[in-house]
Design a protein around this motif. Sequence first.
Motif, PDB file in Angstrom:
ATOM      1  N   PHE A 125       0.827  -1.205   0.000  1.00 46.95           N
ATOM      2  CA  PHE A 125       0.000   0.000   0.000  1.00 46.95           C
ATOM      3  C   PHE A 125       0.866   1.262   0.000  1.00 46.95           C
ATOM      4  O   PHE A 125       0.617   2.207  -0.752  1.00 46.95           O
ATOM      5  CB  PHE A 125      -0.928   0.019   1.219  1.00 46.95           C
ATOM      6  CG  PHE A 125      -1.977  -1.057   1.206  1.00 46.95           C
ATOM      7  CD1 PHE A 125      -2.736  -1.305   0.076  1.00 46.95           C
ATOM      8  CD2 PHE A 125      -2.218  -1.825   2.333  1.00 46.95           C
ATOM      9  CE1 PHE A 125      -3.710  -2.291   0.062  1.00 46.95           C
ATOM     10  CE2 PHE A 125      -3.192  -2.808   2.343  1.00 46.95           C
ATOM     11  CZ  PHE A 125      -3.940  -3.045   1.202  1.00 46.95           C
ATOM     12  N   GLU A 126       1.887   1.284   0.829  1.00 45.37           N
ATOM     13  CA  GLU A 126       2.753   2.461   0.891  1.00 45.37           C
ATOM     14  C   GLU A 126       3.570   2.596  -0.396  1.00 45.37           C
ATOM     15  O   GLU A 126       3.792   3.712  -0.886  1.00 45.37           O
ATOM     16  CB  GLU A 126       3.672   2.372   2.109  1.00 45.37           C
ATOM     17  CG  GLU A 126       4.662   3.521   2.267  1.00 45.37           C
ATOM     18  CD  GLU A 126       4.009   4.882   2.449  1.00 45.37           C
ATOM     19  OE1 GLU A 126       4.732   5.880   2.400  1.00 45.37           O
ATOM     20  OE2 GLU A 126       2.771   4.940   2.634  1.00 45.37           O
ATOM     21  N   ARG A 127       4.013   1.466  -0.961  1.00 48.12           N
ATOM     22  CA  ARG A 127       4.740   1.534  -2.222  1.00 48.12           C
ATOM     23  C   ARG A 127       3.851   2.096  -3.325  1.00 48.12           C
ATOM     24  O   ARG A 127       4.304   2.891  -4.165  1.00 48.12           O
ATOM     25  CB  ARG A 127       5.254   0.148  -2.615  1.00 48.12           C
ATOM     26  CG  ARG A 127       6.282  -0.425  -1.682  1.00 48.12           C
ATOM     27  CD  ARG A 127       7.138  -1.507  -2.340  1.00 48.12           C
ATOM     28  NE  ARG A 127       6.346  -2.602  -2.883  1.00 48.12           N
ATOM     29  CZ  ARG A 127       5.932  -3.652  -2.171  1.00 48.12           C
ATOM     30  NH1 ARG A 127       6.205  -3.706  -0.870  1.00 48.12           N
ATOM     31  NH2 ARG A 127       5.250  -4.628  -2.746  1.00 48.12           N
ATOM     32  N   SER A 128       2.600   1.717  -3.329  1.00 48.22           N
ATOM     33  CA  SER A 128       1.665   2.235  -4.317  1.00 48.22           C
ATOM     34  C   SER A 128       1.444   3.732  -4.127  1.00 48.22           C
ATOM     35  O   SER A 128       1.412   4.500  -5.094  1.00 48.22           O
ATOM     36  CB  SER A 128       0.331   1.496  -4.219  1.00 48.22           C
ATOM     37  OG  SER A 128      -0.634   2.098  -5.058  1.00 48.22           O
ATOM     38  N   SER A 129       1.313   4.157  -2.872  1.00 47.70           N
ATOM     39  CA  SER A 129       1.096   5.576  -2.601  1.00 47.70           C
ATOM     40  C   SER A 129       2.282   6.410  -3.081  1.00 47.70           C
ATOM     41  O   SER A 129       2.119   7.496  -3.638  1.00 47.70           O
ATOM     42  CB  SER A 129       0.870   5.789  -1.103  1.00 47.70           C
ATOM     43  OG  SER A 129       0.652   7.148  -0.806  1.00 47.70           O
ATOM     44  N   GLN A 130       3.472   5.907  -2.881  1.00 42.91           N
ATOM     45  CA  GLN A 130       4.666   6.645  -3.274  1.00 42.91           C
ATOM     46  C   GLN A 130       4.847   6.707  -4.786  1.00 42.91           C
ATOM     47  O   GLN A 130       5.290   7.722  -5.328  1.00 42.91           O
ATOM     48  CB  GLN A 130       5.899   6.008  -2.617  1.00 42.91           C
ATOM     49  CG  GLN A 130       5.950   6.170  -1.107  1.00 42.91           C
ATOM     50  CD  GLN A 130       7.112   5.422  -0.470  1.00 42.91           C
ATOM     51  OE1 GLN A 130       7.808   4.679  -1.134  1.00 42.91           O
ATOM     52  NE2 GLN A 130       7.295   5.627   0.819  1.00 42.91           N
ATOM     53  N   SER A 131       4.467   5.615  -5.469  1.00 45.89           N
ATOM     54  CA  SER A 131       4.681   5.558  -6.914  1.00 45.89           C
ATOM     55  C   SER A 131       3.472   6.031  -7.721  1.00 45.89           C
ATOM     56  O   SER A 131       3.607   6.381  -8.887  1.00 45.89           O
ATOM     57  CB  SER A 131       5.007   4.124  -7.320  1.00 45.89           C
ATOM     58  OG  SER A 131       3.870   3.282  -7.150  1.00 45.89           O
ATOM     59  N   GLY A 132       2.294   6.023  -7.104  1.00 42.38           N
ATOM     60  CA  GLY A 132       1.077   6.355  -7.818  1.00 42.38           C
ATOM     61  C   GLY A 132       0.646   5.261  -8.782  1.00 42.38           C
ATOM     62  O   GLY A 132      -0.179   5.502  -9.681  1.00 42.38           O
ATOM     63  N   GLN A 133       1.154   4.048  -8.586  1.00 39.88           N
ATOM     64  CA  GLN A 133       0.903   2.943  -9.503  1.00 39.88           C
ATOM     65  C   GLN A 133       0.241   1.764  -8.784  1.00 39.88           C
ATOM     66  O   GLN A 133       0.323   1.640  -7.576  1.00 39.88           O
ATOM     67  CB  GLN A 133       2.212   2.456 -10.125  1.00 39.88           C
ATOM     68  CG  GLN A 133       2.989   3.527 -10.861  1.00 39.88           C
ATOM     69  CD  GLN A 133       2.277   4.029 -12.087  1.00 39.88           C
ATOM     70  OE1 GLN A 133       1.697   3.253 -12.843  1.00 39.88           O
ATOM     71  NE2 GLN A 133       2.316   5.339 -12.300  1.00 39.88           N
ATOM     72  N   VAL A 134      -0.399   0.913  -9.588  1.00 40.38           N
ATOM     73  CA  VAL A 134      -0.894  -0.351  -9.082  1.00 40.38           C
ATOM     74  C   VAL A 134       0.309  -1.243  -8.765  1.00 40.38           C
ATOM     75  O   VAL A 134       1.276  -1.286  -9.530  1.00 40.38           O
ATOM     76  CB  VAL A 134      -1.820  -1.054 -10.111  1.00 40.38           C
ATOM     77  CG1 VAL A 134      -2.170  -2.470  -9.667  1.00 40.38           C
ATOM     78  CG2 VAL A 134      -3.079  -0.225 -10.336  1.00 40.38           C
ATOM     79  N   VAL A 135       0.258  -1.942  -7.648  1.00 38.66           N
ATOM     80  CA  VAL A 135       1.337  -2.853  -7.262  1.00 38.66           C
ATOM     81  C   VAL A 135       0.807  -4.285  -7.337  1.00 38.66           C
ATOM     82  O   VAL A 135      -0.194  -4.624  -6.717  1.00 38.66           O
ATOM     83  CB  VAL A 135       1.839  -2.566  -5.838  1.00 38.66           C
ATOM     84  CG1 VAL A 135       2.866  -3.601  -5.399  1.00 38.66           C
ATOM     85  CG2 VAL A 135       2.446  -1.156  -5.769  1.00 38.66           C
ATOM     86  N   GLU A 136       1.489  -5.116  -8.109  1.00 39.07           N
ATOM     87  CA  GLU A 136       1.122  -6.520  -8.225  1.00 39.07           C
ATOM     88  C   GLU A 136       1.662  -7.286  -7.019  1.00 39.07           C
ATOM     89  O   GLU A 136       2.777  -7.027  -6.552  1.00 39.07           O
ATOM     90  CB  GLU A 136       1.696  -7.135  -9.506  1.00 39.07           C
ATOM     91  CG  GLU A 136       1.215  -6.459 -10.782  1.00 39.07           C
ATOM     92  CD  GLU A 136      -0.277  -6.623 -11.023  1.00 39.07           C
ATOM     93  OE1 GLU A 136      -0.820  -7.682 -10.616  1.00 39.07           O
ATOM     94  OE2 GLU A 136      -0.888  -5.714 -11.599  1.00 39.07           O
ATOM     95  N   ILE A 137       0.859  -8.238  -6.517  1.00 37.95           N
ATOM     96  CA  ILE A 137       1.270  -9.057  -5.384  1.00 37.95           C
ATOM     97  C   ILE A 137       1.725 -10.408  -5.908  1.00 37.95           C
ATOM     98  O   ILE A 137       1.000 -11.087  -6.629  1.00 37.95           O
ATOM     99  CB  ILE A 137       0.092  -9.224  -4.392  1.00 37.95           C
ATOM    100  CG1 ILE A 137      -0.418  -7.855  -3.933  1.00 37.95           C
ATOM    101  CG2 ILE A 137       0.532 -10.076  -3.201  1.00 37.95           C
ATOM    102  CD1 ILE A 137       0.598  -6.992  -3.236  1.00 37.95           C
ATOM    103  N   ASN A 138       2.925 -10.786  -5.520  1.00 40.25           N
ATOM    104  CA  ASN A 138       3.548 -11.979  -6.097  1.00 40.25           C
ATOM    105  C   ASN A 138       3.334 -13.246  -5.287  1.00 40.25           C
ATOM    106  O   ASN A 138       3.572 -14.329  -5.784  1.00 40.25           O
ATOM    107  CB  ASN A 138       5.050 -11.739  -6.287  1.00 40.25           C
ATOM    108  CG  ASN A 138       5.319 -10.632  -7.286  1.00 40.25           C
ATOM    109  OD1 ASN A 138       4.682 -10.591  -8.330  1.00 40.25           O
ATOM    110  ND2 ASN A 138       6.231  -9.729  -6.952  1.00 40.25           N
TER     111      ASN A 138
END
Length: 345
Positions: free
Chosen positions: A332-345
């Motif tokens: 969630f925090e990585r997405s907030s910082q990048s403004g992108q969808v983050v895929e969960i592996n």
Amino acid sequence: MKTKVALVGVGDISGIYLKNITKRFTQLELVGVCDLVREKAEQAAKQYGVKIYDDMHALFADEQVDIVLNLTRPDEHFAVTQAALLAGKHVYTEKPLAATFEQGKALFELARQKNLWLGGAPDTFMGAGIQGSRALLEEIGQPVGFAAHMICRGHESWHPDPEFYYKHGGGPMLDMGPYYVTALVQLFGPVQSVMAMTKRSYATRHITSEPLRGGVIEVDVPTHYTCLLRFAGDVTGTLVTSFDAYPPGVRNIELYGSLGTLSVPDPNNFDGDIQLQLGKDGYKKRKNPVKDYAENSRGVGLADMASAMQEGRPAQASAELILHVLEVLTAFERSSQSGQVVEIN
């Protein structure tokens, strides 16, 4: 044969663990405790008639100990669990597994390399509230989506030492998010992707609880999260966690389906009212078909892991589960910082 457990970190949550280990879960035997504040360890040792270790390394060196129960503060979880695994001990840890996904993955790999068991909280999903909701899920038809909320005004008004909630490893997502994400994974399966916006609403927090009333906390972590999640079955929904607002009275988790809506109890508890709305009818309290673990059963995940070790089966509060949840929480925090969808592996 009983599985012998020793506890590191005699904090606020330790009381219910100690009670359940010694009074309820007969497959477990408490052998000792340790804490940086020796007085806390002495009180627990006296109450439960167990030994005190001078430090965690003395505990790890005790050949009697099968499982280390790590109840230290969140930013200490990694170091304590890593040291226990390196010493050849199985570990069950309070949530979260670690403060970062990279740390959590390192612990997962270390446990696997050394052929050790690793598990952890939360185990509230094993209680009647979530399991009962899971049993009733088919009544709402094809799952469509969900909305989940954990909103409070922070812990500085009641917790005796609240600073760590606003430091590395803290915040509403790593503190309370594990209950919500774990419950949703139990209901919908694994998370595929997330997107989020986070913020730190207040730079400082003023302590009004005793004994530190009047103290000021510098806030280092986001304290309000607005998140989107997509699950493997193409179920999508929202999760809001906040230490910045007053509870509005909304339901903790609502599940939306083609035939109706299911209101799920607070995932921080083991039980609670389940409400179901079918069609245009209003909500009605639904009799829970599950009766097991309706009271505060913290430690049931530990007990299940001990049984799984002896029976040669997977544990429910497993390393795979807690690592998956940690990946979601930190994404969630990585997405907030990048403004992108983050895929969960």
